[in-house]
Enzyme design. Structure first.
Site, PDB file in Angstrom:
ATOM      1  N   HIS A  60     -16.860 -83.593 -36.506  1.00 26.97           N
ATOM      2  CA  HIS A  60     -16.980 -82.510 -37.481  1.00 26.97           C
ATOM      3  C   HIS A  60     -15.740 -82.382 -38.355  1.00 26.97           C
ATOM      4  O   HIS A  60     -15.843 -82.153 -39.557  1.00 26.97           O
ATOM      5  CB  HIS A  60     -17.245 -81.194 -36.751  1.00 26.97           C
ATOM      6  CG  HIS A  60     -17.438 -80.034 -37.676  1.00 26.97           C
ATOM      7  ND1 HIS A  60     -18.583 -79.857 -38.409  1.00 26.97           N
ATOM      8  CD2 HIS A  60     -16.620 -79.003 -38.011  1.00 26.97           C
ATOM      9  CE1 HIS A  60     -18.469 -78.762 -39.149  1.00 26.97           C
ATOM     10  NE2 HIS A  60     -17.289 -78.232 -38.924  1.00 26.97           N
ATOM     11  N   TYR A  87     -19.264 -66.102 -43.599  1.00 24.45           N
ATOM     12  CA  TYR A  87     -20.563 -66.330 -42.959  1.00 24.45           C
ATOM     13  C   TYR A  87     -21.528 -65.184 -43.258  1.00 24.45           C
ATOM     14  O   TYR A  87     -22.727 -65.393 -43.435  1.00 24.45           O
ATOM     15  CB  TYR A  87     -20.381 -66.513 -41.450  1.00 24.45           C
ATOM     16  CG  TYR A  87     -19.794 -67.848 -41.080  1.00 24.45           C
ATOM     17  CD1 TYR A  87     -20.606 -68.892 -40.670  1.00 24.45           C
ATOM     18  CD2 TYR A  87     -18.425 -68.069 -41.149  1.00 24.45           C
ATOM     19  CE1 TYR A  87     -20.066 -70.128 -40.346  1.00 24.45           C
ATOM     20  CE2 TYR A  87     -17.875 -69.295 -40.832  1.00 24.45           C
ATOM     21  CZ  TYR A  87     -18.711 -70.321 -40.426  1.00 24.45           C
ATOM     22  OH  TYR A  87     -18.174 -71.547 -40.121  1.00 24.45           O
ATOM     23  N   ASP A 134     -18.131 -78.781 -43.709  1.00 27.07           N
ATOM     24  CA  ASP A 134     -18.313 -77.448 -43.138  1.00 27.07           C
ATOM     25  C   ASP A 134     -18.511 -76.432 -44.269  1.00 27.07           C
ATOM     26  O   ASP A 134     -19.337 -76.643 -45.149  1.00 27.07           O
ATOM     27  CB  ASP A 134     -17.122 -77.089 -42.241  1.00 27.07           C
ATOM     28  CG  ASP A 134     -17.380 -75.865 -41.366  1.00 27.07           C
ATOM     29  OD1 ASP A 134     -18.110 -76.000 -40.371  1.00 27.07           O
ATOM     30  OD2 ASP A 134     -16.886 -74.783 -41.708  1.00 27.07           O
TER      31      ASP A 134
END
Length: 398
Positions: A374, A315, A181
């Site tokens: 994930h 982000y 990630d």
């Protein structure tokens, strides 16, 4: 980098009032009506979050997690103006290979705790002394117990440089790095920077696939399935990514004001993980390490540290960095160290070897495993640890 190289012991001691306030807020939640569909296509389902909230206030024991964390050696140190928290577990095997592992969002060091034993004490987990690692698990800037950046610029490259400084400060002249990630993006940056002492990297998310979508092969059935998954993510699973990369401050108000709002936002990450987490609460059937306790441990960590907004800002930094590089026509530098990659079938997009070789032409290790998603280290710690051992085994004598 900061001139203050002091490394300070860290211990978690949560005020009881903070826990009581959290429970009061959960009890005062204003609930939406049930979704009008039978799946997650409208978002996180009410039944899942209500059962999570019930468990959170009546059965979850934060003090047990606190004790578990405090049983591990934890420290903080100031790097480039930010206080960095990290877990540092040295193996009993003196020839162990130092390894720095980076978590992601909506994870934390919680998602990596299951691999501490297998990686540092392999003889107790089906491995040999030659498989041992000295393990460094930092909390990303703005996440968990690390400090929040007070200035712009904390994208992958800056975090990667901070990690190289951390490993140098810990006295490790040679080491390897791993991430998934957000951690995959940071680890990728480390591989491209090639700091002195970094022997190799391993990642389990092909983070670069989004920007290279049109260049990735689509000939085989596996490649077409990966394209379908990537398209699904960028059209129907992209909500959290879009909001956090454009307006992290806006969502931050909700994430710091409502524990249930925070929990729902964190659960709405990817379909595979969501349904596994939902089954853990609604059906009492956890998958691997994704248990009710560890899931709520992770959410509570975000709540008590008040890091919903600061974590989301990564982000925004990532998006601005990519946009600037694209506008300048700058291709990233090549990776200068050996790269290992493991594809887990439940990943956002399960990358085939051809895709990985497009991003990493000199791929040194590749494997596709038959389970896990994930949150691979969290969900399947033993399998994940076996992959990390295999990927780095050839580098130990280099």
């Amino acid at each position: 980098m900061s001139n203050d190289n002091e490394i300070r012991p860290f211990r978690l001691d949560t005020p009881e009032e903070a826990i009581a306030d959290m429970r009061r807020r959960i009890a005062a939640t204003r609930w939406p009506n049930r979704e009008l569909v039978t799946d997650r296509s409208q978002g996180v389902q009410v039944a899942t979050v209500q059962e999570l909230a019930r468990y959170w206030t009546t059965e979850h024991d934060w003090r047990a997690f606190e004790a578990k964390l405090n049983a591990l050696p934890q420290y903080t140190t100031d790097i480039d103006g930010v206080e960095i928290h990290f877990i540092h577990v040295r193996s009993q095997h003196e020839n162990a290979l130092p390894l720095i592992m980076t978590h992601g969002w909506p994870g934390s060091v919680v998602e990596l705790l299951g691999v501490v034993g297998p990686l540092t004490d392999p003889t107790a987990h089906g491995g040999t002394p030659e498989d041992a690692f000295h393990l460094v698990l930092p909390s990303l800037p703005g996440y968990g117990f690390s400090g929040e950046p007070t200035e712009l610029g904390w994208e992958n490259g800056r975090i990667a440089r901070a990690w190289a400084e951390l490993m140098d400060r810990l006295g490790y002249p040679r080491y390897v790095a791993q991430g998934g990630d957000v951690g995959a993006a940071v680890t990728d940056a480390m591989g491209r920077q090639g700091p002195e002492g970094l022997l190799g990297i391993h990642v389990n998310l092909l983070a670069g696939a989004i920007g290279l979508k049109d260049q990735l092969p689509a000939e085989s059935e596996q490649e077409r399935a990966a394209h379908d998954a990537l398209n699904t993510f960028t059209t129907d699973g992209f909500g959290y990514f879009l909001e956090q990369s454009t307006r992290p401050q806006t969502i931050g108000y909700s994430l710091l004001d409502s524990p249930v709002g925070l929990a729902a936002w964190m659960l709405d990450h990817d379909t595979d993980s969501y349904y596994k987490i939902s089954r853990a609460f609604v059906d009492g059937k956890p998958v691997g390490g994704l248990t009710r306790d560890t899931i709520v441990d992770n959410i509570t960590l975000y709540w008590l540290t008040g890091t919903g907004a600061s974590a989301a800002r990564w982000y925004w930094e990532f998006g601005r960095f990519l946009a600037a590089a694209g506008a300048a026509g700058q291709a990233p530098p090549p990776v200068s160290v050996p790269v290992g990659f493991t594809t887990f079938p439940g990943e956002l997009w399960a990358a085939p070897r051809s895709w990985v070789e497009t991003v990493y032409p000199d791929l040194a290790y590749f494997n596709e495993v038959d389970k896990g998603g994930h949150f691979a280290a969290w969900e399947e710690p033993e399998l994940f640890s076996a992959e990390v051992r295999a990927a780095f085994r050839p580098l130990r004598k280099s």
